[in-house]
Motif scaffolding. Structure first.
Motif, PDB file in Angstrom:
ATOM      1  N   CYS A 331     -34.019  74.945  -4.644  1.00  0.00           N
ATOM      2  CA  CYS A 331     -35.147  74.346  -3.929  1.00  0.00           C
ATOM      3  C   CYS A 331     -34.957  74.367  -2.413  1.00  0.00           C
ATOM      4  N   GLU A 332     -33.710  74.411  -1.934  1.00  0.00           N
ATOM      5  CA  GLU A 332     -33.476  74.391  -0.487  1.00  0.00           C
ATOM      6  C   GLU A 332     -34.124  75.588   0.203  1.00  0.00           C
ATOM      7  N   TYR A 333     -34.227  76.700  -0.490  1.00  0.00           N
ATOM      8  CA  TYR A 333     -34.812  77.903   0.104  1.00  0.00           C
ATOM      9  C   TYR A 333     -36.310  77.755   0.374  1.00  0.00           C
ATOM     10  N   TYR A 334     -36.919  76.717  -0.244  1.00  0.00           N
ATOM     11  CA  TYR A 334     -38.362  76.496  -0.110  1.00  0.00           C
ATOM     12  C   TYR A 334     -38.667  75.136   0.529  1.00  0.00           C
ATOM     13  N   ARG A 335     -37.683  74.534   1.163  1.00  0.00           N
ATOM     14  CA  ARG A 335     -37.837  73.164   1.680  1.00  0.00           C
ATOM     15  C   ARG A 335     -39.094  73.012   2.529  1.00  0.00           C
ATOM     16  N   ASP A 336     -39.408  73.998   3.348  1.00  0.00           N
ATOM     17  CA  ASP A 336     -40.536  73.899   4.270  1.00  0.00           C
ATOM     18  C   ASP A 336     -41.890  74.008   3.575  1.00  0.00           C
ATOM     19  N   LEU A 337     -41.899  74.420   2.299  1.00  0.00           N
ATOM     20  CA  LEU A 337     -43.162  74.731   1.633  1.00  0.00           C
ATOM     21  C   LEU A 337     -43.479  73.847   0.431  1.00  0.00           C
ATOM     22  N   TYR A 338     -42.455  73.451  -0.333  1.00  0.00           N
ATOM     23  CA  TYR A 338     -42.768  72.984  -1.680  1.00  0.00           C
ATOM     24  C   TYR A 338     -43.171  71.514  -1.793  1.00  0.00           C
ATOM     25  N   HIS A 339     -43.300  70.824  -0.654  1.00  0.00           N
ATOM     26  CA  HIS A 339     -43.843  69.466  -0.703  1.00  0.00           C
ATOM     27  C   HIS A 339     -45.124  69.339   0.105  1.00  0.00           C
ATOM     28  N   ASP A 340     -45.778  70.464   0.363  1.00  0.00           N
ATOM     29  CA  ASP A 340     -47.012  70.419   1.151  1.00  0.00           C
ATOM     30  C   ASP A 340     -48.196  69.881   0.351  1.00  0.00           C
ATOM     31  N   SER A 341     -48.183  70.054  -0.960  1.00  0.00           N
ATOM     32  CA  SER A 341     -49.299  69.579  -1.778  1.00  0.00           C
ATOM     33  C   SER A 341     -49.305  68.050  -1.842  1.00  0.00           C
ATOM     34  N   LYS A 342     -50.493  67.497  -2.048  1.00  0.00           N
ATOM     35  CA  LYS A 342     -50.656  66.039  -2.136  1.00  0.00           C
ATOM     36  C   LYS A 342     -50.565  65.618  -3.603  1.00  0.00           C
ATOM     37  N   VAL A 343     -49.618  64.749  -3.889  1.00  0.00           N
ATOM     38  CA  VAL A 343     -49.372  64.331  -5.272  1.00  0.00           C
ATOM     39  C   VAL A 343     -50.145  63.049  -5.583  1.00  0.00           C
ATOM     40  N   VAL A 344     -51.015  63.126  -6.591  1.00  0.00           N
ATOM     41  CA  VAL A 344     -51.733  61.952  -7.086  1.00  0.00           C
ATOM     42  C   VAL A 344     -51.102  61.563  -8.419  1.00  0.00           C
ATOM     43  N   PHE A 345     -50.431  60.422  -8.422  1.00  0.00           N
ATOM     44  CA  PHE A 345     -49.740  59.964  -9.633  1.00  0.00           C
ATOM     45  C   PHE A 345     -50.727  59.201 -10.504  1.00  0.00           C
ATOM     46  N   LEU A 346     -51.062  59.804 -11.651  1.00  0.00           N
ATOM     47  CA  LEU A 346     -52.033  59.226 -12.578  1.00  0.00           C
ATOM     48  C   LEU A 346     -51.404  58.157 -13.462  1.00  0.00           C
ATOM     49  N   GLN A 347     -50.079  58.111 -13.483  1.00  0.00           N
ATOM     50  CA  GLN A 347     -49.276  57.239 -14.342  1.00  0.00           C
ATOM     51  C   GLN A 347     -49.423  57.642 -15.815  1.00  0.00           C
ATOM     52  N   HIS A 348     -48.456  57.241 -16.631  1.00  0.00           N
ATOM     53  CA  HIS A 348     -48.575  57.456 -18.074  1.00  0.00           C
ATOM     54  C   HIS A 348     -48.659  56.121 -18.798  1.00  0.00           C
ATOM     55  N   GLY A 349     -49.098  55.121 -18.062  1.00  0.00           N
ATOM     56  CA  GLY A 349     -49.318  53.792 -18.615  1.00  0.00           C
ATOM     57  C   GLY A 349     -49.505  52.806 -17.474  1.00  0.00           C
ATOM     58  N   VAL A 350     -50.150  51.707 -17.764  1.00  0.00           N
ATOM     59  CA  VAL A 350     -50.332  50.667 -16.748  1.00  0.00           C
ATOM     60  C   VAL A 350     -48.966  50.110 -16.367  1.00  0.00           C
ATOM     61  N   THR A 351     -48.714  49.968 -15.071  1.00  0.00           N
ATOM     62  CA  THR A 351     -47.447  49.382 -14.609  1.00  0.00           C
ATOM     63  C   THR A 351     -47.536  47.868 -14.676  1.00  0.00           C
ATOM     64  N   LYS A 352     -46.666  47.271 -15.480  1.00  0.00           N
ATOM     65  CA  LYS A 352     -46.650  45.834 -15.670  1.00  0.00           C
ATOM     66  C   LYS A 352     -45.345  45.217 -15.189  1.00  0.00           C
ATOM     67  N   ASP A 353     -44.364  46.095 -14.881  1.00  0.00           N
ATOM     68  CA  ASP A 353     -43.033  45.612 -14.516  1.00  0.00           C
ATOM     69  C   ASP A 353     -42.677  46.050 -13.096  1.00  0.00           C
TER      70      ASP A 353
END
Length: 609
Positions: A331-353
């Motif tokens: 992953c270091e070879y792509y450090r400048d590129l591979y976090h450019d996308s915007k991550v929307v975390f949909l979750q896999h369940g309601v967070t209660k904790d």
């Protein structure tokens, strides 16, 4: 170095000075300082040795303060304004002596600080203070910028010898000629400084990329040489890109979660200027099924890697290396590129904790997180998460949109997994880790209690009497030891590939423990019985701590510690044809916000409004 996990401070303090330093290692200078402070009763001497500060205890020179590092987590430039997030690292025992400074072109500048909740502890003692910081710089006021990080100890100045670039930091100095291109600027880390230069023309980027690829050639590994080809293809496709690229994820080998639901919604509505792709293992039975809905890409394929670099948005029910990093150790070879996308975390369940240790901003660089109630939103706005209000979207989870009713006189037993019975192990052929069962799981209280319930004669008698059947659906992580569940013939077992929406639709009542699927069931306004036979141990050993949701006060059903109470309450519900009690109906109304229907539409509206 010595394994420090089971060694106490008094033991280390009795060693000679050289042994202490060698046992811990200079990479953990704050802990060395803490042990020496105990040993020498805080009698420390700071000496100015010229642009640095020497630390001395007794007759031993421990180290220079410049051995400490500045930790950088995020750097972004928008509209000529650069924003940097990082954290300081100061020995706890020097907290009254140290000042952390940031300099731009040699001049001290102001910056914000905030608590991270990431202080480091050893045997219950805090030994390292990690304070978060944020600095905002108007680049239009400068021609070139050089940013230094300095620590002043008892009046003595030291420049840091190291900048640690964490995984979301888009630039580092690990590989020669690493750089990050922003719209009008080039950013590098050179000689422990962050250097920003204006981009005169696109030839500057071409030259930077050429130098960087030459460095990758020198490394001459399979990963570095592959990255040259992928980077070439990335820049070619980026120059011709016209549509937005949206990626959707659930588990590596299984869909049927919020990622799939939102993917299906987007494909159905055929949004203009959007190319949507679902990423999943080609060996998953869901791969072929999803291919009938839209574009499906094999996980870890070259196309997956390229699409991640080009993606505008990533929508996912999971947050792990598979989602953000298909490159594994390369992953270091792509450090400048591979976090450019915007991550929307949909979750896999309601967070209660309390999930702050896992979902802190510095652990996962989320553009947004989807929640289903005001109570849940309030949890994520605690300082412990580091999120802003605009990042927490009260839309409801996508999978709520497809829940429906088709009750078939069925009682569903659906417990969650137990971290204390499993260990995280890396896969050999693909860059992911999996939770694997420990050797002692067969004799665990967890299996004994679940098997006892499944094989209860009383359970069999009362369900038969009232015309109901029992169904069992283990957690996906429990499937690897599914053979250890002693399931009698009269109990239906759902496959890991049975659709949750259908399972929930057919069930009249759920028996669970701490699983967040209870919220889906409650959303359908169906009764729940919580069977929590190991509550204290569960929260002491699981992946999260007990949070805002109190099962007694806010829970959607009665809480039981013993099996006989579960069966007693179940009999009561069966007599009443599994009607939801009014007291629990009110709790459901209190928890869920009234307007969380059409969740998929609301999530997409947040993107394209």
């Amino acid at each position: 170095m010595t394994d420090l996990n089971n060694i106490d401070i008094s033991y280390l303090s009795k060693k000679n000075d050289t042994e202490i330093i060698e046992s811990i290692g200079m990479a953990n200078l704050p802990l060395i300082v803490h042990i020496f402070s105990k040993k020498y009763n805080n009698r420390v001497v700071f000496t100015d040795i010229g642009n640095d500060c020497m630390i001395t205890y007794g007759n031993t020179n421990i180290a220079n303060m410049s051995y400490l590092a500045t930790h950088l987590h995020f750097l972004d430039i928008k509209n000529d304004v650069m924003e940097i997030y990082g954290n300081t690292s100061i020995p706890y025992d020097f907290r009254d002596y140290c000042e952390y400074k940031i300099l731009i072109n040699g001049n001290y500048v102001k910056y914000e600080t905030f608590d991270l909740g990431l202080n480091q502890y050893f045997n219950g003692d805090c030994y390292e203070l990690r304070k978060g910081f944020r600095i905002e710089i108007d680049l239009s006021e400068y021609k070139n910028i050089s940013i230094d990080f300095e620590i002043i100890t008892n009046g003595i100045k030291s420049k840091f010898n190291k900048i640690n670039s964490y995984r979301f930091m888009p630039v580092a100095d690990i590989i020669e000629n690493q750089y990050k291109e922003f719209e009008k600027y080039i950013v590098k880390i050179c000689k422990n400084k962050v250097v920003v230069k204006p981009l005169i023309n696109k030839d500057d980027v071409v030259l930077c990329e050429k130098k960087y690829r030459n460095a990758l050639k020198k490394i001459n590994s399979e990963g570095s040489l592959d990255s040259i080809n992928i980077r070439k293809e990335y820049f070619e496709k980026k120059s011709k890109k016209t549509n937005m690229i949206w990626l959707f994820f659930d588990r590596y080998d299984k869909a049927d979660d919020n990622g799939e639901v939102l993917f299906e919604y987007v494909c159905k509505h055929n949004y203009k200027n959007v190319d949507a792709y679902f990423i999943i293992s080609i060996d998953s039975p869901d791969y072929r099924r999803l291919s009938k809905i839209g574009n499906v890409i094999p996980a870890f394929s070259d196309e997956h890697k390229l699409l991640l670099l080009l993606a505008d948005y990533v929508f996912t029910s999971q947050l792990n290396g598979f989602v953000e990093n298909p490159f594994g150790k390369n992953c270091e070879y792509y450090r400048d590129l591979y976090h450019d996308s915007k991550v929307v975390f949909l979750q896999h369940g309601v967070t209660k904790d309390d999930q702050s240790k896992w979902l802190h901003k510095y652990k996962h660089n989320m553009h947004a997180i989807v929640v289903s109630s005001t109570m849940e939103k309030t949890e994520f706005l605690r300082d412990d998460y580091g999120l802003k209000e605009e990042q927490v979207w009260l839309t409801g989870m996508p999978r709520f949109d497809r829940l429906y009713h088709n009750e078939n006189k069925q009682i569903l037993i659906m417990p969650t997994w137990r971290k204390g019975l499993m260990s995280l192990k890396k896969e050999k052929d693909i860059p992911i880790s999996r939770w694997m069962a420990n050797d002692n799981i067969e004799n665990s209280k967890y299996l004994k209690k679940i098997n006892s319930l499944l094989n209860s004669k009383m359970l069999q008698l009362i369900t038969k009497k009232y015309g109901y059947r029992i169904a069992f659906m283990p957690h996906p992580l429990s499937r690897q030891f599914e053979h250890l569940f002693s399931v009698p013939e009269w109990v239906k077992v759902y496959s890991v590939y049975d659709n949750y929406k259908d399972v929930f639709a057919e069930s009249d009542l759920m028996i669970t423990d701490y699983s967040s699927v209870a919220f889906d069931f409650a959303y359908l306004r169906k009764p729940i019985i919580y069977y929590q036979f190991d509550k204290k141990k569960f929260f002491a050993t699981h992946t999260y701590n007990k949070g805002y949701f109190d099962y007694i006060k806010e829970g959607f059903g009665p809480v039981c510690k013993y099996q006989f109470k579960v069966i007693y309450l179940l009999k009561h519900y069966l007599k009443k044809e599994c009607r939801l009690k009014s007291c629990f109906s009110k709790k459901i109304d209190t928890f869920f916000d009234k307007d969380i229907s059409e969740s998929c539409k609301k999530i997409i509206d947040n993107i394209i409004e």
